[in-house]
Motif scaffolding. Structure first.
Motif: not given
Ligand SMILES: Nc1nc2c(ncn2[C@@H]2O[C@H](COP(=O)(O)OP(=O)(O)OP(=O)(O)O)[C@@H](O)[C@H]2O)c(=O)[nH]1
Ligand SMILES: [Mg+2]
Length: 349
Positions: A15-17, A27-29, A35-37, A71-73
């Motif tokens: 998702k973050s990728t 972003v944190d990948i 990993c995503t909070i 939005v990266d959830i």
């Protein structure tokens, strides 16, 4: 206000990728579930070949494309509706978006942990679907309780709402998402009022296509989907436009943004601001000129008197606003005018 798409899926599916490839934001990948909070929000320009053509005819000082928000959830797991993982926090973020973009892991890499052991797109889709269904069921059941008292005292609106909620419960209990069932206008309004999740359109991204497809997207109820290698897209997003041309690589991100736009039933319209600025805007299909006016300026809806409108084809055929006028192709639109895909509009207030 722009339309928004929430990226959802199991943890560690990419998702973050995807978010990074879309927005070019850092972003944190990492190969680490959850990993995503806190969700990342990014604005993405909608690719639009017509905007450039209009600008050629208008010759403005400035060209501004329309945008869509992503939005990266955080990742969602089995039991999220009961608070598992980051459960409820995750689900409340989905309430706020207009559409869901579900990333389904379809790459093998054994070194990247899969929350259920091994990727299996069919099962993974079912897990997410079930969580959304269960959350909606919970919302509806709770609201029913609140309405019971009022209904018993004869409140007609409460009685009607209870009837509708009964229909929702029946469908959800059978495993049907609300977007699959036919809804009356008041039922639709109630889905909005209750911020239900399964009414939202879903776009599926199958990440990579490394695994053989053992399922039929139709039987899964998957209508809007794309196979994309997100790792590669992340790498492409770091190249400049000239490098992309030189290397002759192509990205599918533009296609994905267009698919989101289409799935949300959005259309672009354009303003030219007396020739100074050519700008694309986004409107829900079927919207009228007052809805469009409101997008452009919060005042415009109230101050609206009339607007001049020409279709994209006619503007391009005539070559300029002036010659479109000479040909009599510029129409005057009143308050009831329904905006068409690609209309170029000058508001007169
Ligand atoms: N081989 C391969 N690895 C990928 C692909 N997409 C993502 N990854 C890797 O998978 C790991 C997880 O990716 P993220 O984008 O952080 O996943 P996420 O879905 O945001 O995960 P959470 O935020 O933890 O829910 C990272 O190590 C990525 O580099 C892909 O297409 N192929
Ligand atoms: Mg993430």
């Amino acid at each position: 206000m722009s339309f928004s798409v929430g990226i959802v899926g199991l943890p560690n599916v990419g998702k973050s990728t995807l978010f990074k490839a879309l927005t070019r934001q850092k972003v944190d990948i990492s190969n680490y579930p959850f990993c995503t909070i806190s969700p990342n929000v990014g604005i993405v320009q909608v690719p639009d070949t017509r905007l450039q053509k209009i600008a050629k005819a208008i010759k403005p000082e400035k060209i501004i494309p329309t945008i869509i928000e992503f939005v990266d959830i955080a990742g969602l797991v089995k039991g999220a509706h009961k608070g598992e993982g980051l459960g409820n926090q995750f689900l409340s973020r989905i309430r706020e978006v207009d559409a869901i973009l579900e990333v389904v892991r379809n790459f093998k890499n054994e070194n990247i942990a899969h929350i259920e052991g091994k990727p299996n797109p069919e099962r993974d889709i079912e897990i997410i679907k079930t969580e959304l269904l269960m959350k909606d069921l919970e919302t509806v059941e709770k609201t029913k309780e609140n309405f019971n008292k009022e209904a018993k005292s004869g409140n007609k609106e409460a009685i009607r709402k209870l009837e509708i909620m009964e229909i929702f419960c029946q469908a959800l209990n059978k495993g049907k998402v609300l977007s699959e069932i036919e809804l009356s206008e008041d039922s639709q309004n109630l889905t909005q009022e209750l911020c239900l999740l399964t009414i939202k359109p879903i776009i599926y991204v199958f990440n990579s296509g490394e695994l053989p497809a053992t399922f039929d997207t139709k039987t899964l109820g998957v209508q809007n989907s794309l196979n994309i290698d997100l790792k590669t897209e992340e790498e492409i997003s770091e190249f400049s436009e000239s490098e992309i041309k030189e290397l002759a690589i192509s990205s599918k991100i533009g296609e994905l943004i267009s698919l989101c736009y289409k799935t949300l039933e959005l259309i672009p319209f354009y303003t030219i601001k007396g020739g100074i600025e050519t700008r694309a805007w986004t409107l829900k299909q079927g919207g009228n000129i007052l809805d469009a006016a409101e997008k452009v300026h919060s005042d415009f809806k109230e101050k609206f008197i009339k607007a001049e409108v020409v279709s994209f084809e006619k503007l391009i055929n005539s070559g300029s606003w002036q010659s479109a006028r000479e040909k009599g192709w510029i129409e005057t639109a009143g308050k009831e005018y329904i905006v068409k895909d690609g209309d170029i509009i000058e508001f007169r207030i």
